[in-house]
Enzyme design. Sequence first.
Site, mmCIF file in Angstrom:
data_model
loop_
_atom_site.group_PDB
_atom_site.id
_atom_site.type_symbol
_atom_site.label_atom_id
_atom_site.label_comp_id
_atom_site.label_asym_id
_atom_site.label_seq_id
_atom_site.Cartn_x
_atom_site.Cartn_y
_atom_site.Cartn_z
ATOM 1 N N HIS A 199 21.083 11.268 25.395
ATOM 2 C CA HIS A 199 19.872 10.326 25.469
ATOM 3 C C HIS A 199 20.232 9.378 26.439
ATOM 4 C CE1 HIS A 199 16.550 7.235 24.845
ATOM 5 N NE2 HIS A 199 16.047 8.413 24.549
ATOM 6 N N ASP B 34 13.673 15.068 20.629
ATOM 7 C CA ASP B 34 12.983 16.239 21.081
ATOM 8 C C ASP B 34 13.776 17.565 20.637
ATOM 9 O OD1 ASP B 34 11.126 15.265 22.995
ATOM 10 O OD2 ASP B 34 12.780 14.569 24.194
#
Length: 445
Positions: free
Chosen positions: A323, A381
């Site tokens: 991320h 996700d």
Amino acid sequence: MSEFSNWTHLAEKAAEIDNDLFAKYDVKRGLRNADHTGVLVGLSNIGSVSGVKKVDGVNVPAEGKLTYRGIDIKDLAEGYLTEKRVGYEETVYLLLFGKLPTRDELERFSEYMKEQRKLPEYFTKDIILSFRGKDIMNMLARSVLALYTTDDNADDTSTENVLRQSISLIAKFPEIIAHAFHGMRYHYMNKSLVIRHPHPKLSHAENFLYLLKGANRYTPLEVEILDLALVLHAEHEGGNNSSFTVHVVSSSQTDTYSAIAAAIGSLKGPLHGGANSEVMAMMDNIKRNVKDWSNEKEIEEYLAKILRKEAYDRSGKIYGMGHAVYTLSDPRAVVLKKKAREVAIEKDRLHEFNLYDAIERLAPKVFHEIKGEKVIAPNVDFYSGFVYCMLDIPVAVYTPMFAMARIAGWCAHRLEELISAKRIIRPAYKTLAEEVSYIPLSERG
């Protein structure tokens, strides 16, 4: 070379900038500093995201933390889940008004949201179904802009009016998305057209499942995890691409509908809102190519092939891992994973969940061996696509559902920009082109 090919070549040449010049002029590409942290461009009281800590002036990986109005997202989720109730309406209230509601305030706010769900008369037929499209995000943006025409005070940027518009749009997103999906199925997949009215007794999350799937086609646990997913996606600080878009567009004093439509356009981009569908496609590939899902050595070997660009899409990426801000962990993934396991048990898909769990554990190790020191962990996700799949939600609806959650944060940021910033956002770009003389048309070669 065709004329258009020549134009393409000219356009590419005109747009090309020497990569070394970005470093020469210390340009903060992507509004990122050299250490990949974001350039400070504003102040906010809404959300906070952190994934590192400073030690002797150096960024060191740390457990990820996400807060809404100062409240840790883990505590927020645990609070309402422990009380066996939904949390999205409470989260919207928190983001918009800066505090947790009392029981009475929450009940009145939830009822008001329910009253705002219904779309204008003929809107579904004239805007959603007649002007059909193959992408629900584009249909959502178009519908938002169309709602501008139904608002007698569309351009009024007073706090009261923007708040009214915000709550109305938050409430209407589930119906727009569900109707757009069913219209797309009817026009492009030769499926029956089923259009349901919003249910006045259901929560925001359950109403969406009802609109999408129909009554008695989902379980209480499915409602619980969808509501949790909406809460976890509702806000992520002002610097994420779509929320920053809201700040930029709102700083020009434009209307609410234009600002939210712009944010939808940002979220549609695969580098922002489409990651969970990328994860699902990758996982399908892994499931086909790893014969024994319990064999961690076999999983490691295939992950290594993906990282070496020898397998899957040859991008060298393990989607859902890593991320821009979080390092050791993404708190949203931590919270969602726990509930995802419960759903996997209910759906008899625990073997698939265990594969996700194995990849979560093994990917950082393989990444370190092949690509170096960067610390990675699963982001939200990585599990959200699997959750939506277990709920039988089509992939085409994944990113629109992200918008359905994040609009709460967008609206909070719009209010903050209009009330506190009060200056049009206008960063600088250095022009590299040298001045040249104009050449009359008759003298051009």
